[in-house]
Design a protein around this motif. Sequence first.
Motif, PDB file in Angstrom:
ATOM      1  N   THR A 177      38.801  14.427  16.023  1.00 15.43           N
ATOM      2  CA  THR A 177      37.873  13.789  16.947  1.00 15.43           C
ATOM      3  C   THR A 177      38.142  12.283  16.986  1.00 15.43           C
ATOM      4  N   ILE A 178      37.611  11.645  18.019  1.00 16.74           N
ATOM      5  CA  ILE A 178      37.715  10.188  18.130  1.00 16.74           C
ATOM      6  C   ILE A 178      37.064   9.528  16.912  1.00 16.74           C
ATOM      7  N   GLY A 179      35.946  10.075  16.480  1.00 16.05           N
ATOM      8  CA  GLY A 179      35.246   9.523  15.319  1.00 16.05           C
ATOM      9  C   GLY A 179      36.079   9.586  14.056  1.00 16.05           C
ATOM     10  N   ASP A 180      36.733  10.743  13.813  1.00 16.85           N
ATOM     11  CA  ASP A 180      37.575  10.895  12.622  1.00 16.85           C
ATOM     12  C   ASP A 180      38.666   9.822  12.585  1.00 16.85           C
ATOM     13  N   GLN A 181      39.286   9.598  13.739  1.00 17.76           N
ATOM     14  CA  GLN A 181      40.414   8.668  13.790  1.00 17.76           C
ATOM     15  C   GLN A 181      39.964   7.214  13.700  1.00 17.76           C
ATOM     16  N   LEU A 182      38.865   6.884  14.355  1.00 16.12           N
ATOM     17  CA  LEU A 182      38.371   5.507  14.336  1.00 16.12           C
ATOM     18  C   LEU A 182      37.800   5.154  12.965  1.00 16.12           C
ATOM     19  N   LEU A 183      37.062   6.092  12.369  1.00 15.62           N
ATOM     20  CA  LEU A 183      36.452   5.840  11.063  1.00 15.62           C
ATOM     21  C   LEU A 183      37.507   5.700   9.965  1.00 15.62           C
ATOM     22  N   SER A 184      38.591   6.471  10.059  1.00 10.66           N
ATOM     23  CA  SER A 184      39.623   6.403   9.022  1.00 10.66           C
ATOM     24  C   SER A 184      40.237   5.006   8.953  1.00 10.66           C
ATOM     25  N   VAL A 185      40.437   4.367  10.121  1.00  7.30           N
ATOM     26  CA  VAL A 185      40.984   3.006  10.163  1.00  7.30           C
ATOM     27  C   VAL A 185      40.004   2.018   9.547  1.00  7.30           C
ATOM     28  N   ILE A 186      38.732   2.123   9.941  1.00 12.01           N
ATOM     29  CA  ILE A 186      37.711   1.174   9.481  1.00 12.01           C
ATOM     30  C   ILE A 186      37.469   1.311   7.980  1.00 12.01           C
ATOM     31  N   ILE A 187      37.366   2.548   7.500  1.00 11.61           N
ATOM     32  CA  ILE A 187      37.090   2.774   6.078  1.00 11.61           C
ATOM     33  C   ILE A 187      38.265   2.314   5.218  1.00 11.61           C
ATOM     34  N   TYR A 188      39.498   2.593   5.677  1.00  6.70           N
ATOM     35  CA  TYR A 188      40.676   2.231   4.873  1.00  6.70           C
ATOM     36  C   TYR A 188      40.836   0.714   4.766  1.00  6.70           C
ATOM     37  N   HIS A 189      40.721   0.016   5.886  1.00  7.65           N
ATOM     38  CA  HIS A 189      41.013  -1.420   5.878  1.00  7.65           C
ATOM     39  C   HIS A 189      39.815  -2.277   5.484  1.00  7.65           C
ATOM     40  N   LEU A 190      38.604  -1.888   5.909  1.00  8.26           N
ATOM     41  CA  LEU A 190      37.434  -2.722   5.633  1.00  8.26           C
ATOM     42  C   LEU A 190      36.644  -2.262   4.410  1.00  8.26           C
TER      43      LEU A 190
END
Length: 326
Positions: free
Chosen positions: A109-122
């Motif tokens: 999902t869009i959420g899975d992909q967007l959240l993975s970036v935010i959680i990993y980097h921030l």
Amino acid sequence: MSTILEVNNLKTYFKKNKRIVRAVDGIDFKINAGEIVALVGESGCGKSMTSLSIMGLVPSPEGKVVEGEILLDGVNLAELTEKKMYKIRGKEIAMIFQEPMTSLNPVLTIGDQLLSVIIYHLKLPKREAEQKAIEMLELVGFSDPEKLLKSYPHRLSGGMRQRVMIAMAMSCNPKLLIADEPTTALDVTIQAQVLELMKEISIKFSTSILLITHDLGVVSELADRVIVMYAGQIVEIANIDDLFDYPLHPYTVGLINSVPKIEGEIERLQAIKGNVPAPGTIIEGCRFAKRCNKVFERCTKEMPALRKMDGTRSVRCFLYDDVGGE
């Protein structure tokens, strides 16, 4: 004005059928904080390979950055390991690709992909990451971001997918955003919306943008400065107004003349004769000489240097040399 990206003598070569292909052959340029710089030229000129070199994504083992520096805020990306580059991509430097359907994972999902970036980097907890994702989707124009987070990429139009990619790229507030032909797959109306969105984001976050494109109409709408590439080399650098008002290099003149004009009657479009040299072709003299309408003998024997002109302009052409052909 501080410099965000500085590229010095960048050379990216490929081995192809025992030949060396000089995809990027000794280029130098800078991008300042908050500046939008367009990198233009025909297909095969080395634009996309320049962006992949900066991102550390050159196809390996056949391709390699063999020489030069890629300084992002003083850090030479060309010397970093893949592990260190992985931490920089998405956070310090982000990229929007030409076709978002191939960039987004169709089974997540869009959420899975967007959240993975935010959680990993921030390093945010999931609840805060979701709120950040919703804020970014609202920023790029989605009215129901909570619903969108649960959607799959195939349910979205091309323009919506591209806006998701922009939200994902900007979610960690990178210093530099690279946009590789970001509007090519979109219709004209959506193109205008995406370009306006990129301009707003650049202003709001003081993000520098490197725009890779062959579309001079897009360049005129968005860029502050333009770099023109041909056959792996830079042939002209100029501010946007200077480039369109008074292009110097014969190749730049040809590119501008080949763009359809709304006003006036033109029986047929002007085209640049010939084609970009095939990859791996060894050329003596200026690489544009065979297609140039101002060629003279020196052009076929010597390679012109990228010559600094007045102000911020540079051009690679003997016409502007101290011992030019005229």
